[in-house]
Design an enzyme around this catalytic site. Sequence first.
Site, short mmCIF file in Angstrom:
data_model
loop_
_atom_site.label_atom_id
_atom_site.label_comp_id
_atom_site.label_asym_id
_atom_site.label_seq_id
_atom_site.Cartn_x
_atom_site.Cartn_y
_atom_site.Cartn_z
CB THR A 1 -7.70 5.77 -17.34
OG1 THR A 1 -8.52 5.59 -18.50
CG2 THR A 1 -6.55 6.71 -17.67
CB SER B 1 -0.88 -0.01 1.25
OG SER B 1 -1.61 1.19 1.33
CB CYS C 1 -9.48 -0.83 9.42
SG CYS C 1 -8.39 -0.19 8.18
N1 PLP Z 1 -3.04 -4.74 5.48
C1 PLP Z 1 -2.45 -4.20 6.55
C2 PLP Z 1 -1.49 -5.02 7.34
C3 PLP Z 1 -2.71 -2.88 6.92
O1 PLP Z 1 -2.12 -2.34 7.99
C4 PLP Z 1 -3.64 -2.14 6.14
C5 PLP Z 1 -3.99 -0.77 6.53
O2 PLP Z 1 -4.08 -0.44 7.70
C6 PLP Z 1 -4.20 -2.75 5.02
C7 PLP Z 1 -3.89 -4.05 4.72
C8 PLP Z 1 -5.14 -2.01 4.13
O3 PLP Z 1 -4.41 -1.15 3.30
P1 PLP Z 1 -5.13 -0.05 2.40
O4 PLP Z 1 -5.51 1.07 3.32
O5 PLP Z 1 -4.13 0.33 1.37
O6 PLP Z 1 -6.32 -0.71 1.81
#
Ligand code: PLP
Length: 377
Positions: free
Chosen positions: A234, A196, A320
Amino acid sequence: MIYLDNAATTAVYPQVVDAIKEVYEDVYFNPSSTYGGGIKVKKIIASSREFLAEELGVSSKEIYFTSCATESNNWALNQCLRSKKGNLIISAGEHACVFETAKYLKERGVDVRVARLKSDGTVNMEHLLSLIDDSTYMASVIHVSNETGAVNPIAEIAKAVREKNPSVLIHSDGVQAFMKTDCAPKRFGVDLYSVSGHKIHAPKGIGLLYASSRVNIKPLIHGGGQENGMRSGTENVGGIVALAKACEIFKERKQQYLNLNIRNLAISLLKEKLGDDVSVFSPDNAGEFILAFSVSGIKAEIIQTMCFDCGVAIGRGSACASRHSGNRVLSEMGFSKREIDGALRLSFCPDTTKEDVKLGVNILCECVEKLRGHKIG
Ligand code: PLP
């Protein structure tokens, strides 16, 4: 603002903003346009892809740009739908975007098996291997835990899994690992690896999926054939350029950060000020960018709000997951509800200084003191 929540997201580097600005102001052409402008942008994408592939030690043909790691992880795991008979193994330490995708797959008939964690937050290898059988299609193990910074020995895991069943595809969520620890999916024997941008000072909205040629990945989005026909639409040119630029700067600054031993400094300051009241969740050998802990009898939510109001941003668990109560990963590691209710996370970036940590921890301790109504230390 003292920002100690870099595992949630990072500030975009000013040089990255400049690179994005250039894309949008000067080379805004559609990369699929066949005139000079389009060709130039296509080349810019190609060189960013090449740079990132080199960083990961893979071929540029194996890199697919996505909108985020959630998308990359969904895409990777959804490959299991192609093999309904095969089972999917995930670790109990996965981020919600892997865990929830596995749940979705289970509802669609995929046999999902969850490998337990050890108390240090890494996957219990014995249990993981006991779940592998002849019909295992994929095993997904997070590289560095977003909750604790625990580092899974991905190469060792891939080797052991393959010894049991050579055809298993290995996926790893590399979001908290990329640029922060040794990341070489091909050398590790990993087939699918997710990254990411916004965790390494690129903007939100850009990620990538490495998929080795062994995977024979199926398209995620059908359309104009971008990303080698695998993810049409795109391209996010600004995001792609930003990801490569952020990666370049992160790489330059990482060593100076590592030399400061920031994570250890944070641990010793917390212990010095709070003594036995602080429980550290991160194992000793966790990655250098995350420190998870709790302060006895203090609710994370309250202290986080107080700290922010005093100019210090700290995390609690994953950004999250923190909207939901409880913490699946920490409880799997054996921590009590009381400890989990107080789970905080400091997370750093190459620009974090000793001063940031000293001031940040001081303010945190002052907030604890206010909550308790007496002086600490
Ligand atoms: N995987 C892990 C270990 C993360 O820490 C996160 C974000 O906190 C994600 C996946 C999700 O990433 P993105 O925000 O790019 O969807």
